[in-house]
Design an enzyme around this catalytic site. Structure first.
Site, mmCIF file in Angstrom:
data_model
loop_
_atom_site.group_PDB
_atom_site.id
_atom_site.type_symbol
_atom_site.label_atom_id
_atom_site.label_comp_id
_atom_site.label_asym_id
_atom_site.label_seq_id
_atom_site.Cartn_x
_atom_site.Cartn_y
_atom_site.Cartn_z
ATOM 1 N N ASP A 5 54.066 41.795 34.262
ATOM 2 C CA ASP A 5 52.831 42.455 33.860
ATOM 3 C C ASP A 5 52.868 42.650 32.358
ATOM 4 O O ASP A 5 53.952 42.800 31.766
ATOM 5 C CB ASP A 5 52.681 43.803 34.565
ATOM 6 N N ASP A 10 46.182 39.809 38.407
ATOM 7 C CA ASP A 10 45.622 41.062 38.936
ATOM 8 C C ASP A 10 44.134 41.183 38.610
ATOM 9 O O ASP A 10 43.346 41.657 39.431
ATOM 10 C CB ASP A 10 46.362 42.270 38.363
#
Length: 145
Positions: free
Chosen positions: A110, A124
């Site tokens: 991330d 995402d």
């Protein structure tokens, strides 16, 4: 064919960004992009959204594979011009991007950090936009606008 092109583009863009973050940054390194608002922060997420099910990689891979199978099933059952084809393609690309990380890295990379929200990635974003569009379509299906 367009369905798999969209999915592949999302997957490839997601993996390219993750590759560069992984190779050019240190874990937990943060680079301000918009001072005080957004940073590029390298985080290794061993769970799902918001680090739920952290450390349950096998479970998340199985669930992800079932989601991918369901997406492909619904894609095949729908008409080519159905609006849902595009969000399903986005959902497939994002899902495969995060599953790929779980299988080959044991964690998801991330990097988008808004400081007031958990760090996330392009996969995402694709997943969340697609779910929003699917919900909108289901909510408005049959209604005259």
């Amino acid at each position: 064919m367009l369905f798999f092109v969209v999915s592949s583009l999302i997957f490839l863009a997601d993996q390219a960004i993750k590759y560069h973050v992984h190779n050019l940054m240190f874990v937990n390194q943060s680079i301000p992009v918009i001072d005080g608002i957004m940073s590029l922060t390298y985080v290794r997420n061993k769970g799902a959204a918001f680090s739920l099910f952290s450390g349950e990689s096998a479970f998340l891979i199985i669930v992800g594979a079932l989601v991918v199978a369901a997406i492909i099933y619904f894609h095949e059952k729908m008409e080519f011009n159905d609006f849902l084809q595009f969000p399903l393609a986005m959902l497939l690309g994002g899902s495969v991007g995060n599953i790929f990380d779980r299988i080959f890295r044991t964690y998801v990379i991330d990097y988008i950090d808004f400081h007031f929200f958990p760090v996330f990635n392009l996969a995402d974003i694709a997943i969340n936009i697609s779910v929003f569009l699917i919900i909108l379509r289901l909510f408005y299906k049959g209604r005259k606008v």
